[in-house]
Design a protein around this motif. Structure first.
Motif, PDB file in Angstrom:
ATOM      1  N   VAL A 128      53.892  16.565  26.338  1.00  0.00           N
ATOM      2  CA  VAL A 128      53.596  17.692  25.083  1.00  0.00           C
ATOM      3  C   VAL A 128      54.428  17.060  23.982  1.00  0.00           C
ATOM      4  CG1 VAL A 128      54.214  19.919  24.589  1.00  0.00           C
ATOM      5  CG2 VAL A 128      53.656  19.611  26.757  1.00  0.00           C
ATOM      6  N   GLY A 129      53.658  17.252  22.934  1.00  0.00           N
ATOM      7  CA  GLY A 129      53.869  16.711  21.596  1.00  0.00           C
ATOM      8  C   GLY A 129      54.393  18.078  20.831  1.00  0.00           C
ATOM      9  N   ILE A 130      55.816  18.345  20.386  1.00  0.00           N
ATOM     10  CA  ILE A 130      55.910  19.427  19.570  1.00  0.00           C
ATOM     11  C   ILE A 130      56.612  18.900  18.346  1.00  0.00           C
ATOM     12  CG2 ILE A 130      57.658  21.066  19.361  1.00  0.00           C
ATOM     13  CD1 ILE A 130      57.681  21.438  22.409  1.00  0.00           C
ATOM     14  N   ILE A 165      58.737  15.601  26.572  1.00  0.00           N
ATOM     15  CA  ILE A 165      58.553  16.285  25.398  1.00  0.00           C
ATOM     16  C   ILE A 165      58.767  15.480  24.226  1.00  0.00           C
ATOM     17  CG2 ILE A 165      59.226  18.051  23.692  1.00  0.00           C
ATOM     18  CD1 ILE A 165      58.262  19.304  26.108  1.00  0.00           C
ATOM     19  N   ILE A 166      57.643  15.165  23.318  1.00  0.00           N
ATOM     20  CA  ILE A 166      57.895  14.320  22.225  1.00  0.00           C
ATOM     21  C   ILE A 166      58.077  15.042  20.832  1.00  0.00           C
ATOM     22  CG2 ILE A 166      56.768  12.403  20.640  1.00  0.00           C
ATOM     23  CD1 ILE A 166      55.147  11.725  23.360  1.00  0.00           C
ATOM     24  N   TYR A 167      59.426  15.172  20.497  1.00  0.00           N
ATOM     25  CA  TYR A 167      59.536  16.117  19.147  1.00  0.00           C
ATOM     26  C   TYR A 167      59.893  15.410  18.208  1.00  0.00           C
ATOM     27  CZ  TYR A 167      62.202  19.211  16.268  1.00  0.00           C
ATOM     28  OH  TYR A 167      62.816  19.868  15.344  1.00  0.00           O
ATOM     29  N   THR A 193      63.423  18.850  30.987  1.00  0.00           N
ATOM     30  CA  THR A 193      62.168  17.910  30.633  1.00  0.00           C
ATOM     31  C   THR A 193      62.851  16.722  29.658  1.00  0.00           C
ATOM     32  OG1 THR A 193      60.648  19.599  30.873  1.00  0.00           O
ATOM     33  CG2 THR A 193      60.002  17.561  29.764  1.00  0.00           C
ATOM     34  N   PRO A 194      62.679  15.337  29.893  1.00  0.00           N
ATOM     35  CA  PRO A 194      63.031  14.517  29.055  1.00  0.00           C
ATOM     36  C   PRO A 194      62.468  14.468  27.668  1.00  0.00           C
ATOM     37  CG  PRO A 194      62.436  13.377  31.105  1.00  0.00           C
ATOM     38  CD  PRO A 194      62.080  14.962  31.086  1.00  0.00           C
ATOM     39  N   VAL A 195      63.340  14.038  26.665  1.00  0.00           N
ATOM     40  CA  VAL A 195      62.837  14.132  25.154  1.00  0.00           C
ATOM     41  C   VAL A 195      62.865  13.060  24.600  1.00  0.00           C
ATOM     42  CG1 VAL A 195      63.533  15.200  22.997  1.00  0.00           C
ATOM     43  CG2 VAL A 195      63.519  16.500  25.052  1.00  0.00           C
TER      44      VAL A 195
END
Length: 243
Positions: A128-130, A165-167, A193-195
């Motif tokens: 998931v890209g946030i 999660i891609i922040y 979840t890994p970031v």
């Protein structure tokens, strides 16, 4: 910690934007496949690709360039892809074509159930890209800012099986002002979840600072412009993050 060199695709070329503005694009390579080969030959373990046109159009636009990148990378270097992937058919199509991990952004806010269903169908292959502006989630190629915080959106997928999660801090992206380490670490600390950190990385020191916060759950960092303009030496960056 994994370094993810970034290839952002606009009109078939490899570009970098400044703070997500499509009219502030710098072309770094007219052949994304050649750029991918350079990253592969340098020893990169992953590649991060974004279809910028697709993010605005809501459907894949630079598919030909993506397929050329996949052909270069082969099975040895996995590729994660985002931008314009907003339905199950497109998710399935890219995974079948050899994309290792699909990144869902706008659809994660608009239709979170799609993310959950995709995670069940493709374990470990959905990220998931946030993308946040002042802590609030931005969508539609960053053209719209929502009323949901990045943390609240990430928490929706805690038990869904999201691979990462891609922040991205939009105000840092492409600006070479350093990543928003505190916001990224605070998000990672709230999640199981890994970031993956994205936006603003400008130096080896930035990578060292992020690595020092690895204990919060930051597992990787995306870098684009600083690699292209030589501010970060790729071999040194890989060594620092592995060290």
């Amino acid at each position: 910690m994994i370094l993810f060199p970034a290839i952002d695709l606009k009109d078939g070329s490899c570009v970098r934007l400044l703070k997500g503005e499509m009219d502030k694009a710098t072309v770094f390579n007219t052949s994304p496949a050649d750029q991918a080969r350079l990253f592969k030959d340098a020893g990169c373990e992953w590649l991060h690709v974004v279809d910028l046109n697709g993010a605005f159009a809501g459907k894949p636009v630079n598919a030909e360039a993506v397929e050329q990148i996949l052909a270069v990378m082969g099975p040895d270097v996995p590729v994660q892809l985002g931008g314009g992937i907003r339905d199950r058919a497109t998710i399935d199509l890219w995974l079948e074509k050899g994309i290792r991990r699909v990144i869902l952004g706008t659809v994660a806010l608009r239709h979170p159930e799609l993310v959950i269903d995709a995670c069940k169908a493709h374990p470990g292959r959905i990220a998931v890209g946030i993308d946040a502006r002042d802590g609030m989630v931005a969508v539609e190629g960053w053209a719209e800012t929502s009323e949901m915080t990045a943390v609240d959106l990430a928490l929706k997928f805690e038990d869904a099986g999201v691979a990462a999660i891609i922040y991205t801090d939009i105000d840092r992206d492409g600006a070479l002002q350093g990543p928003n380490v505190e916001a990224t670490a605070a998000l990672a600390a709230r999640l199981t979840t890994p970031v993956i950190a994205s936006g603003g990385v400008a130096s080896i020191d930035d990578l060292k600072v992020l690595k020092a916060r690895q204990d919060t759950g930051i597992v990787g960092v995306i870098s684009g412009r600083a690699l292209y303009d030589g501010r970060i030496d790729l071999a040194e960056a890989l060594a620092v993050l592995k060290g």
